[in-house]
Design an enzyme around this catalytic site. Structure first.
Site, mmCIF file in Angstrom:
data_model
loop_
_atom_site.group_PDB
_atom_site.id
_atom_site.type_symbol
_atom_site.label_atom_id
_atom_site.label_comp_id
_atom_site.label_asym_id
_atom_site.label_seq_id
_atom_site.Cartn_x
_atom_site.Cartn_y
_atom_site.Cartn_z
ATOM 1 N N HIS A 163 40.576 69.662 76.531
ATOM 2 C CA HIS A 163 40.775 69.458 77.986
ATOM 3 C C HIS A 163 39.596 68.726 78.625
ATOM 4 O O HIS A 163 39.356 68.870 79.819
ATOM 5 C CB HIS A 163 40.981 70.789 78.730
ATOM 6 C CG HIS A 163 41.930 71.720 78.059
ATOM 7 N ND1 HIS A 163 43.259 71.784 78.352
ATOM 8 C CD2 HIS A 163 41.724 72.618 77.056
ATOM 9 C CE1 HIS A 163 43.848 72.685 77.588
ATOM 10 N NE2 HIS A 163 42.944 73.202 76.777
ATOM 11 N N SER A 284 27.871 42.885 85.998
ATOM 12 C CA SER A 284 28.613 42.782 87.244
ATOM 13 C C SER A 284 27.993 41.658 88.059
ATOM 14 O O SER A 284 26.780 41.435 88.016
ATOM 15 C CB SER A 284 28.512 44.109 88.000
ATOM 16 O OG SER A 284 28.655 43.882 89.394
ATOM 17 N N LYS A 290 24.626 47.112 86.127
ATOM 18 C CA LYS A 290 25.838 47.429 85.355
ATOM 19 C C LYS A 290 25.847 46.857 83.944
ATOM 20 O O LYS A 290 25.407 45.743 83.694
ATOM 21 C CB LYS A 290 27.084 46.908 86.100
ATOM 22 C CG LYS A 290 27.386 47.628 87.386
ATOM 23 C CD LYS A 290 27.799 49.079 87.198
ATOM 24 C CE LYS A 290 29.240 49.202 86.776
ATOM 25 N NZ LYS A 290 30.202 48.852 87.834
ATOM 26 N N ASN A 292 29.069 46.871 81.626
ATOM 27 C CA ASN A 292 30.453 47.339 81.597
ATOM 28 C C ASN A 292 31.070 47.234 80.200
ATOM 29 O O ASN A 292 30.853 46.257 79.503
ATOM 30 C CB ASN A 292 31.301 46.519 82.582
ATOM 31 C CG ASN A 292 30.866 46.757 84.016
ATOM 32 O OD1 ASN A 292 30.410 47.848 84.357
ATOM 33 N ND2 ASN A 292 30.975 45.737 84.850
ATOM 34 N N GLU A 297 37.840 48.608 77.600
ATOM 35 C CA GLU A 297 38.872 48.732 78.643
ATOM 36 C C GLU A 297 40.067 47.830 78.342
ATOM 37 O O GLU A 297 41.223 48.206 78.543
ATOM 38 C CB GLU A 297 38.279 48.369 80.015
ATOM 39 C CG GLU A 297 37.193 49.343 80.455
ATOM 40 C CD GLU A 297 36.343 48.768 81.578
ATOM 41 O OE1 GLU A 297 36.908 48.388 82.617
ATOM 42 O OE2 GLU A 297 35.110 48.670 81.411
ATOM 43 N N LYS A 332 60.724 36.974 67.910
ATOM 44 C CA LYS A 332 59.505 36.389 67.349
ATOM 45 C C LYS A 332 58.381 36.350 68.375
ATOM 46 O O LYS A 332 57.249 36.706 68.082
ATOM 47 C CB LYS A 332 59.826 35.003 66.801
ATOM 48 C CG LYS A 332 60.696 35.124 65.547
ATOM 49 C CD LYS A 332 61.251 33.805 65.068
ATOM 50 C CE LYS A 332 62.375 33.295 65.941
ATOM 51 N NZ LYS A 332 63.568 34.171 65.943
HETATM 52 N N1 ARG Z 1 66.095 29.708 66.835
HETATM 53 C C1 ARG Z 1 67.076 30.652 66.441
HETATM 54 C C2 ARG Z 1 66.455 32.083 66.482
HETATM 55 O O1 ARG Z 1 65.307 32.159 66.493
HETATM 56 C C3 ARG Z 1 67.586 30.356 65.081
HETATM 57 C C4 ARG Z 1 68.941 30.899 64.798
HETATM 58 C C5 ARG Z 1 69.962 30.177 65.591
HETATM 59 N N2 ARG Z 1 71.263 30.508 65.187
HETATM 60 C C6 ARG Z 1 72.326 30.181 65.917
HETATM 61 N N3 ARG Z 1 73.469 30.514 65.474
HETATM 62 N N4 ARG Z 1 72.186 29.576 67.064
HETATM 63 O O2 ARG Z 1 67.157 33.056 66.506
#
Ligand code: ARG
Length: 470
Positions: A163, A284, A290, A292, A297, A332
Site C-alpha cells: 500500500h 526544467s 530540477k 526530471n 515517465e 500492421k
Molecule cells: N494491403 C492489404 C492488407 O494489408 C493486402 C491484402 C489485400 N487483399 C485484398 N483482398 N484487398 O491487408
C-alpha cells in the site's frame, strides 16, 4: 480482345472503367506502413516462385527471370532506391509492379495460385516473428542490467512497501531481481507466441485454397515455418498471432511501467533513494534545481499506448466474419508501432538502470522508519515466549502505539517501557529490531535475506550466460 493494364492503371483494374477517387486512394493505400515488410514480401515471392517451378506450374526460365528480377528489387530496397508508389496501394503490388518493369511478362506469372490475402499474412507473420526476437533480446539486455545492479546491492537494506506504506525491510538486490523474474516470464510469453505463430498461411490463396498442384510444405520450409496451416479460411483470417504478440508485449510494457513508476518515486527529493545519471535526466526551463525523470515517465505513458494497440486490434478483429476483410489492413500499423515503442522503452529502461545511482544511506534510513521491524518483534514473541501469533500481534501493536506516542522508532524504546506491556522481555529483543537483522532473518526460499539474494544472483548469472563478477 483483352485489355492490357496500361501505365497507372490498378492491377485489379480489368473490370473498372474509372480510376478510384483520390480520397479512396488515401484511405485504401497502406504502402507507407507495409513497406517495412519489403524484405519479407520478397522472401515470400522467392519461395512461391521456386515452388511454382518445382511443381511445373511455371517454367524454370520464368522462375529464373523472377528470381533475378527479385535480386534487383532487393538491391533497390536495401539501397533505398526502390520506387514506392502510393497508387499501387501496398508493398505486394509495388514489388510485383516493379518486377514487371524489370523483367516483363514472367512477372505476371508470379501471382499464380496466390492471393494478396495469403501473401500479406505470410509477410506479416515473418515480420512479427523477427520483431519478437528483437524484443526478447532487448529484454535480455535489461535483465543483465538489473542483475548487475542487484549483484552490487544484495545487502543494501531499503523499505519494502505494501500500500506504499512501510511494511518490512527488504534488500535492493531482492527488489531488482523481482523485475528480472517478471521479465523472464515476459520473454517466455513472447517466445510462446512466436512458436504458435510459426505456421505458413502461404498457399491458402484468396480463402479456399487453389486448384493448382502447389506444394505448401515446400514454401513453409523455405520460409522457416514449422508447417503449412491446415485450414485455408483460418490461414487468411487469423490474427490471433498478432493479438498474442501484442498482449504479451502489453504485459511486458506494464512491467516496464511499474519499474518506471518506482524510478519516478525513488528519484524524488522526498524519497531520495536514487539519482538518474545526467544522460537520463532532463532539466526544467524555469526551475534550475530540477532533474526530471522524463524517460521513466514516458515509459509509463507508452506502456498504455501499447496496451491500446492491443485493444484496438482486438476491436478490429472481434466482429469480422471469415475470411479476409480490409479491416485487417490496419493490423500492421498497430503491431509495428507497438514493437517500435516497446523497443525504445526497453532500451531506455536499460540505459537508466545501467547508470542510476542508489543512495544506500537514504534507503537504509527510510527502512528504519515506520516501525518496519514490528513483525520481527511479534515473531520473536512467538518464537521465544511461545505466544500464539495473534496474541503476539496484539502485544506488538501496543508497543508500537507506545513508540508512536513517544515519537521514536522501536529500536529507541527502552526495555523498561516495553516491559510495561510484556514483563518477560529482556535485552535480547534488541537483537531482532534492527533493519539488517530483520532482512537477514528472512532466509526462507524466495526471501529477501542477502544469503538468498546472493544465491539468486549466482543462479541468474548462469542462466543469462554471464561470467560471475564481471
Ligand atoms: N494491403 C492489404 C492488407 O494489408 C493486402 C491484402 C489485400 N487483399 C485484398 N483482398 N484487398 O491487408
Amino acid at each position: 480482345m483483352v485489355d492490357k493494364p496500361s501505365q497507372g492503371q490498378q492491377m485489379w483494374g480489368g473490370r473498372f472503367a474509372a480510376q478510384p477517387s483520390d480520397i479512396m486512394q488515401s484511405i485504401n493505400a497502406s504502402i507507407d506502413i507495409d513497406r517495412r515488410m519489403a524484405l519479407q514480401d520478397i522472401a515470400g515471392s522467392r519461395a512461391h516462385a521456386d515452388m511454382l517451378a518445382e511443381t511445373g506450374i511455371i517454367s524454370e526460365e520464368d522462375n529464373e527471370a523472377i528470381q533475378s528480377g527479385l535480386d534487383t528489387v532487393l538491391e533497390e530496397v536495401r539501397a533505398g532506391t526502390f520506387p514506392y508508389r502510393v497508387e499501387l496501394e501496398d508493398i505486394h503490388m509495388n514489388v510485383e509492379a516493379r518486377l514487371k518493369e524489370l523483367i516483363g511478362e514472367p512477372a505476371g506469372r508470379l501471382h499464380t495460385a496466390r492471393s494478396r490475402n495469403d501473401q500479406v499474412v505470410t509477410d506479416f507473420r515473418l515480420w512479427t516473428r523477427g520483431a519478437i526476437m528483437e524484443a526478447r533480446s532487448a529484454l535480455s539486455g535489461l535483465q543483465v542490467a538489473l542483475l548487475r545492479r542487484a549483484g552490487e546491492n544484495v545487502d543494501a537494506v531499503m523499505p519494502g512497501f505494501t500500500h506504499l506504506q512501510t511494511a518490512q525491510p527488504v534488500t535492493l538486490g531482492h527488489h531488482l531481481l523481482a523485475y528480472v523474474e517478471m521479465i523472464e516470464r515476459d520473454r517466455a510469453r513472447l517466445h510462446g507466441a512466436a512458436i504458435r505463430m510459426n505456421e505458413s498461411p502461404l498457399g491458402a490463396a484468396a480463402l479456399a485454397g487453389t486448384g493448382f498442384p502447389i506444394d505448401r510444405d515446400m514454401t513453409a520450409e523455405a520460409l522457416g515455418f514449422d508447417r503449412p496451416m491446415a485450414n485455408s479460411l483460418d490461414a487468411v483470417s487469423a490474427r490471433d498471432f498478432a493479438l498474442e504478440a501484442l498482449s504479451a508485449l502489453s504485459i511486458a510494457a506494464t512491467h516496464l511501467s511499474r519499474l518506471a513508476e518506482e524510478i519516478v518515486l525513488w528519484s524524488s527529493a522526498q524519497f531520495n533513494f536514487a539519482r538518474l545519471s545526467d544522460e537520463w535526466s532532463t532539466g526544467s526551463s524555469i526551475m534550475p534545481q530540477k532533474r526530471n525523470p522524463d524517460a521513466a515517465e514516458l515509459i509509463r505513458a507508452k506502456a498504455s499506448l501499447i496496451t491500446g494497440q492491443f485493444v484496438s486490434l482486438q476491436g478490429a478483429v472481434k466482429a469480422l466474419p471469415l475470411a479476409y476483410a480490409k479491416d485487417l489492413q490496419d493490423d500492421k500499423r498497430l503491431t509495428f508501432e507497438a514493437f517500435d515503442t516497446f523497443g525504445l522503452c526497453a532500451q531506455a529502461m536499460t540505459g537508466m538502470i545501467e547508470t542510476i545511482t542508489f543512495n544506500r544511506k537514504a534507503m537504509r534510513a527510510a527502512a528504519a522508519k515506520g516501525f518496519s521491524t514490528a513483525t520481527d518483534l511479534a515473531d520473536y514473541l512467538v518464537r521465544e515466549m511461545k505466544m500464539p501469533f495473534r496474541d503476539a500481534h496484539h502485544v506488538t501493536g501496543r508497543i508500537v502505539a507506545m513508540a508512536e506516542a513517544d515519537g521514536v522508532e522501536l529500536e529507541a524504546l527502552s526495555l523498561q517501557s516495553m516491559q510495561t506491556v510484556e514483563p518477560r522481555l529482556t535485552d535480547d529483543i534488541f537483537s531482532v529490531l534492527s533493519v539488517e537483522a530483520s532482512a537477514g532473518s528472512r532466509q526462507s526460499y524466495g526471501g529477501t535475506s542477502p544469503v538468498r539474494v546472493s544465491e539468486q544472483v549466482e543462479l541468474w548469472t548462469k542462466r543469462l550466460g554471464l561470467e560471475a563478477n564481471t
